[in-house]
Design a protein around this motif. Structure first.
Motif, mmCIF file in Angstrom:
data_model
loop_
_atom_site.group_PDB
_atom_site.id
_atom_site.type_symbol
_atom_site.label_atom_id
_atom_site.label_comp_id
_atom_site.label_asym_id
_atom_site.label_seq_id
_atom_site.Cartn_x
_atom_site.Cartn_y
_atom_site.Cartn_z
ATOM 1 N N LEU A 161 0.668 -1.382 0.092
ATOM 2 C CA LEU A 161 -0.121 0.001 -0.065
ATOM 3 C C LEU A 161 0.935 1.364 -0.034
ATOM 4 N N ALA A 162 2.164 0.995 0.159
ATOM 5 C CA ALA A 162 2.917 2.154 0.271
ATOM 6 C C ALA A 162 3.703 2.583 -1.021
ATOM 7 N N SER A 163 4.198 4.098 -1.040
ATOM 8 C CA SER A 163 4.829 4.504 -1.974
ATOM 9 C C SER A 163 6.520 3.886 -2.053
ATOM 10 N N GLU A 164 7.131 4.284 -3.072
ATOM 11 C CA GLU A 164 8.490 3.735 -3.217
ATOM 12 C C GLU A 164 9.287 4.304 -2.279
ATOM 13 N N ALA A 165 9.245 5.221 -1.757
ATOM 14 C CA ALA A 165 10.220 5.890 -0.641
ATOM 15 C C ALA A 165 9.690 5.322 0.521
ATOM 16 N N GLU A 166 8.416 5.267 0.788
ATOM 17 C CA GLU A 166 7.886 4.564 2.020
ATOM 18 C C GLU A 166 8.428 3.157 2.142
ATOM 19 N N LYS A 167 8.582 2.563 1.127
ATOM 20 C CA LYS A 167 8.896 1.045 1.225
ATOM 21 C C LYS A 167 10.203 0.979 1.846
ATOM 22 N N ASP A 168 11.076 1.798 1.146
ATOM 23 C CA ASP A 168 12.417 1.626 1.941
ATOM 24 C C ASP A 168 12.397 1.815 3.254
ATOM 25 N N ALA A 169 11.682 3.032 3.613
ATOM 26 C CA ALA A 169 11.679 3.324 5.075
ATOM 27 C C ALA A 169 11.114 2.216 5.849
ATOM 28 N N MET A 170 10.103 1.659 5.421
ATOM 29 C CA MET A 170 9.276 0.590 6.365
ATOM 30 C C MET A 170 10.255 -0.580 6.263
ATOM 31 N N ILE A 171 10.893 -1.001 5.207
ATOM 32 C CA ILE A 171 12.016 -2.032 5.218
ATOM 33 C C ILE A 171 12.971 -1.793 6.245
ATOM 34 N N ALA A 172 13.632 -0.539 6.218
ATOM 35 C CA ALA A 172 14.745 -0.059 7.037
ATOM 36 C C ALA A 172 14.126 -0.052 8.585
ATOM 37 N N SER A 173 12.872 -0.092 8.682
ATOM 38 C CA SER A 173 12.373 -0.270 10.295
ATOM 39 C C SER A 173 12.582 -1.473 10.639
ATOM 40 N N ILE A 174 12.366 -2.634 10.068
ATOM 41 C CA ILE A 174 12.646 -4.132 10.449
ATOM 42 C C ILE A 174 14.075 -4.627 9.924
ATOM 43 N N GLY A 175 14.881 -3.865 9.302
ATOM 44 C CA GLY A 175 16.185 -4.480 8.902
ATOM 45 C C GLY A 175 16.745 -5.274 9.795
ATOM 46 N N PRO A 176 17.102 -4.731 10.994
ATOM 47 C CA PRO A 176 18.130 -5.222 11.810
ATOM 48 C C PRO A 176 17.326 -6.512 12.578
ATOM 49 N N PHE A 177 15.946 -6.545 12.666
ATOM 50 C CA PHE A 177 15.576 -7.472 13.522
ATOM 51 C C PHE A 177 14.836 -8.562 12.968
ATOM 52 N N TRP A 178 14.604 -8.797 11.599
ATOM 53 C CA TRP A 178 13.846 -9.817 11.117
ATOM 54 C C TRP A 178 14.285 -11.117 11.224
ATOM 55 N N ASP A 179 15.826 -11.046 10.979
ATOM 56 C CA ASP A 179 16.473 -12.400 11.081
ATOM 57 C C ASP A 179 16.294 -12.993 12.371
ATOM 58 N N ALA A 180 16.363 -12.329 13.650
ATOM 59 C CA ALA A 180 16.485 -12.848 14.706
ATOM 60 C C ALA A 180 14.797 -13.096 15.018
ATOM 61 N N ASN A 181 14.088 -12.379 14.805
ATOM 62 C CA ASN A 181 12.797 -12.705 14.952
ATOM 63 C C ASN A 181 12.322 -14.174 14.362
ATOM 64 N N GLU A 182 12.973 -14.415 13.214
ATOM 65 C CA GLU A 182 12.593 -15.748 12.560
ATOM 66 C C GLU A 182 13.137 -16.904 13.491
ATOM 67 N N THR A 183 14.212 -16.506 13.936
ATOM 68 C CA THR A 183 14.978 -17.602 14.743
ATOM 69 C C THR A 183 13.880 -18.114 15.917
ATOM 70 N N TRP A 184 13.051 -17.434 16.507
ATOM 71 C CA TRP A 184 12.003 -17.769 17.229
ATOM 72 C C TRP A 184 11.033 -18.977 16.806
ATOM 73 N N LEU A 185 10.817 -18.922 15.361
ATOM 74 C CA LEU A 185 10.121 -20.031 14.772
ATOM 75 C C LEU A 185 11.085 -21.271 14.768
ATOM 76 N N VAL A 186 12.117 -20.986 14.694
ATOM 77 C CA VAL A 186 13.298 -22.134 14.725
ATOM 78 C C VAL A 186 13.214 -22.909 16.089
ATOM 79 N N LEU A 187 13.190 -21.952 17.022
ATOM 80 C CA LEU A 187 12.941 -22.357 18.667
ATOM 81 C C LEU A 187 11.782 -23.264 18.850
ATOM 82 N N GLY A 188 10.713 -22.615 18.449
ATOM 83 C CA GLY A 188 9.432 -23.409 18.484
ATOM 84 C C GLY A 188 9.224 -24.653 17.898
ATOM 85 N N ILE A 189 9.650 -24.626 16.661
ATOM 86 C CA ILE A 189 9.564 -26.099 15.830
ATOM 87 C C ILE A 189 10.609 -26.718 16.242
ATOM 88 N N GLY A 190 11.797 -26.202 16.771
ATOM 89 C CA GLY A 190 12.811 -27.233 17.364
ATOM 90 C C GLY A 190 12.541 -27.734 18.595
#
Lengths: 463, 340
Positions: free
Chosen positions: B42-71
């Protein structure tokens, strides 16, 4: 498993092979590159030569990309144990479970949490914490390899357990962790990761060099990569040989397939070329050196080597193991020649010649080829067992309909093909862009930790 | 239920809690970044960059919790892992396809050729949506004990939509905290729409679940359970109203340069997720494969569980500590994601 559907077995095996082959390419790069980035950072801190920092800046992007692909394809693996191989955890879950759990606990969280700081945190934490984050990510990738290789080695040479009611129960955890083949496999894999990375870095740097991009960072990366390759490849050949001797002790059927020997014999030949014929249980068009296999396996030309026929119903398919082994060894020997020639030339002339550059570019992904071939030798070589002597692969497979497995197989193959092409194309795109733009720092808005200003980037929504 | 003083009695309970914690933390953390992924359509091009920057440092670690649960499911309940994953074969594959697409798209969109960027944006959004829908669908199938009747599959599909809406609500709440300016105002609009859909989803699930599953009906609607459990729906309702009021008042607060409430919708949504999670956990306990296999039947041998438990006790707090450290390093608005 009550119903064993052969087609679901084949489809599940191809799917798992595709998955794990695709997956291992990226952790191998992550492990090697993480330590190489540590080295670049260390050199920069010691010399304050900007070339090292530029090299770090470029390669940290490649690291981020390969790490991401490694993570998502690794998540897939943790699900496939259940979706395709339910018999595996049901039989040896008591052993495999803790090892996998420790990988998640001690490695995944470490690398994933500090990756954010390593990639994006340079401006937010002190230099020392940033270096520490880089170190912890590198450590995490290596710890991860430790647990996975421990489990993989246990599946090849299972010890320290007993079977009760059809399920494996642990008796000695140290024995399980350090099973007889573990030291060889772990060292072999870490060296392979180092070599894969060394040739990747050397190849891409040589490609930039050929394009006329001869800045100090390209030179520094190329020189470091060639030195690393020249250092590691002789070690790898020695470790690989020791690993082979260890395999002969524990899995003679695998060695028979590797050597392409059907009959048990003294004075066994080293077969250079042959087309193993599974149905007729013989080799066609064989070219061999008599006695040599007996010599390098048992250090006597007259020693007896067991042939494949000695293990009816319990030996791997010969042709794939035979050929995968020759590809691995062939690439390894090529690496030796290229790495030492390159080192010699760099020492003598100070820069690589055009032929050397071309060869290094061609060798960019040679590590991947040898890595995949080596894993094929050991994993196909373990067949028909999933856990050697304990659990047959056919007894662990899902009873999901073959059509369903086939559907997901096609999906994964397409996806992996696209991602592989995308990775390689992005890699060379980044390399070209790094060479053409005077300010390499503007090429990646988010993933570049050392970007001084980002006025022109879209990231700063305050602009 | 075996004797709880016995290791074979209490160990599976502990691991059920660890698995629950892994899944809950995953749903909240990856929930917001999947939500942001869905919202970028739903976002414009510039907004897309900003939105993705807001989750940049975190998404990888976030997904690790799925590996813990499934683990934990894989390692502590090995007998159930195969049954659950086999029953969910195709939705699991769909979720993995989604997670792979979005995970790599995140990196490729910055690194590949400019002409490819729109494709990676689409992959990022489609992957996020697919993962969210598949997760909800799997939850739905779990609740009905993996019985694939048309009615049950419709129910599961509705949970998929509800969960995707819930993730969008989390994502909008995250953007409210991490972004500002026009994007923050748009996040208010997205949040208000997602709030309605999420509420609809939760009401639908709460009504349909006991009707579809007799055992769950009995667990909730017996005396005195119904009175003891009443706070869960009541609190959820209050939190929805609270989040709605906050979202309504935010634009005028922005006009006054007041940002003290930016965190409220996200916090309220997290609280709603925690309550809904507990409601579900109560409904399903002690089954790991509903009506077929409970946590004690599915558990690994005690000597293996003890070893994993030692690791969990020693290492999980450390993991939580550096997860918090990482969030602390990247605290504040994501504009600070300049590295100078």
């Amino acid at each position: 498993m009550s119903a064993i559907v052969p087609d679901a077995l084949i489809a599940s095996r191809i799917q798992f092979a595709a998955n794990i082959t695709f997956h291992i390419l990226f952790p191998a790069v992550s492990i090697g590159l993480a330590w190489m980035l540590m080295y670049f950072k260390f050199k920069f801190d010691r010399s304050t030569d900007a070339a090292w920092m530029d090299a770090y800046r470029f390669w940290v992007k490649v690291f981020a990309l390969s790490f991401a692909i490694g993570v998502v394809s690794g998540v897939t693996m943790s699900f496939q144990f259940g979706t395709n191989w339910p018999g595996y955890m049901q039989t040896v879950g008591n052993i495999a479970g803790p090892l996998l759990a420790y990988e998640v606990l001690t490695a995944f969280f470490l690398e994933a949490s500090f990756l954010g700081i390593m990639l994006f945190g340079a401006g937010r934490v002190s230099k020392r914490v940033h270096t520490l984050a880089t170190f912890l990510v590198a450590l995490g990738t290596t710890i991860s390899a430790f647990w996975i290789l421990a489990l993989s080695s246990w599946m090849q040479t299972p010890v320290g357990f007993e079977m009760r009611g059809g399920r494996a129960h642990a008796i000695s955890w140290p024995a399980i962790l350090f099973s007889p083949s573990f030291p060889y496999r772990f060292t072999h894999m870490l060296l392979a990761a180092g070599l894969t990375t060394a040739f990747l870095v050397a190849g891409v740097s040589a490609w930039r060099w050929r394009l006329g991009d001869r800045r100090d960072d390209v030179r520094a990366a190329l020189r470091s990569a060639v030195q690393l390759a020249a250092l590691l490849i002789p070690l790898q050949i020695v470790v690989g040989d020791l690993h082979g001797l260890n395999t002969l002790d524990h899995q003679p059927a695998k060695v028979a397939a590797i050597e392409g020997l059907w009959e048990t014999q003294r004075h066994a030949p080293a077969i250079l070329f042959a087309l193993p014929d599974e149905a007729a249980q013989t080799n066609r068009y064989e070219i061999s050196i008599p006695g040599l296999a007996s010599f390098y396996l048992k250090h006597s030309f007259n020693a007896e080597i067991h042939g494949v026929k000695e293990f009816p119903g319990a030996h791997p398919p010969v042709a794939p193991v035979f050929w995968a082994f020759r590809i691995m060894v062939g690439v390894g020997l090529l690496m030796l020649v290229v790495a030492w020639t390159a080192l010699w030339q760099l020492r003598r002339r100070g820069e690589p010649g055009s032929l050397l550059c071309r060869v290094l570019v061609l060798m960019t992904f040679s590590g991947w080829l040898a890595l995949a071939a080596g894993w094929y030798v050991t994993e196909i070589g373990r067949q028909p067992w999933l856990v050697y002597g304990v659990l047959r692969t056919a007894n662990a497979v899902t009873d999901a309909p073959a059509g369903r497995v086939g559907l997901t197989l096609v999906m994964y193959l397409l996806l992996y093909a696209v991602l592989l092409v995308a990775f390689v194309s992005a890699l060379f795109h980044m390399a070209r862009k790094a060479g053409t733009s005077p300010q390499a720092t503007t090429m990646n808005a988010v993933a570049d930790p050392f970007r001084g200003d980002d006025k022109q980037s879209g990231v700063d929504n305050h602009a | 239920m075996p004797e709880l003083a016995n290791p074979t009695g209490w160990l599976p309970l502990i691991f059920m809690v660890v698995m629950g914690l892994g899944v809950l933390v995953y749903v909240v953390l990856d929930g917001y970044d999947l939500g942001v992924g869905i919202l970028i359509s739903l976002a414009s091009e510039a907004e897309k960059d900003a939105m993705i920057a807001s989750i940049g440092p975190f998404w990888d670690a976030n997904e690790t919790w799925l590996v813990l649960g499934i683990g934990v499911l894989l390692t502590a309940f090995p007998l159930a892992h195969g049954i659950v994953m086999g029953a969910l074969y195709l939705p699991v594959a769909a979720m993995l396809l989604g997670l792979i697409l979005r995970g790599v798209a995140f990196d490729f969109r910055f690194k590949a050729q400019d002409s490819h960027k729109p494709w990676w944006n689409r992959s990022f959004c489609a992957g996020s949506l697919l993962a969210a829908l598949a997760q909800g669908y799997m939850l739905g199938l779990l609740v009905v004990g993996f019985e694939r009747s048309a009615r049950n599959m419709l129910f599961a599909a509705c949970i998929g939509l509800g969960l995707a809406a819930g993730y969008c609500l989390l994502g909008a709440g995250w953007l409210l905290m991490k972004c500002d300016g026009d994007l923050q105002r748009r996040a208010v609009v997205w949040g208000r729409q997602a709030l309605w859909l999420t509420a609809l989803g939760i009401v639908g699930v709460s009504v349909a679940t006991p009707l579809l599953n007799r055992q769950i009906f009995d667990k909730w609607f017996a005396v005195p359970n119904i009175f003891l459990l009443a706070p869960i729906p009541a609190l959820t309702l209050i939190l929805f109203i609270f989040a709605g009021v906050a979202l309504r008042s935010l634009p005028s607060r922005f006009d006054r340069q007041s940002h003290g409430w930016d965190w409220v919708p996200f916090a309220a949504t997290v609280a709603i997720f925690i309550l809904a999670f507990h409601g579900l956990a109560y409904s399903l306990f002690p089954w790991i494969v509903p009506q077929r296999m409970d946590i004690w039947q599915a558990a690994a041998a005690p000597e293996s569980l003890i070893l994993i438990l030692a690791g969990v006790i020693v290492v999980l707090p450390v993991n939580i500590a550096y997860t918090i450290f990482s969030y602390w390093v990247f605290r504040g608005k994501s504009r600070n994601l300049d590295y100078g």
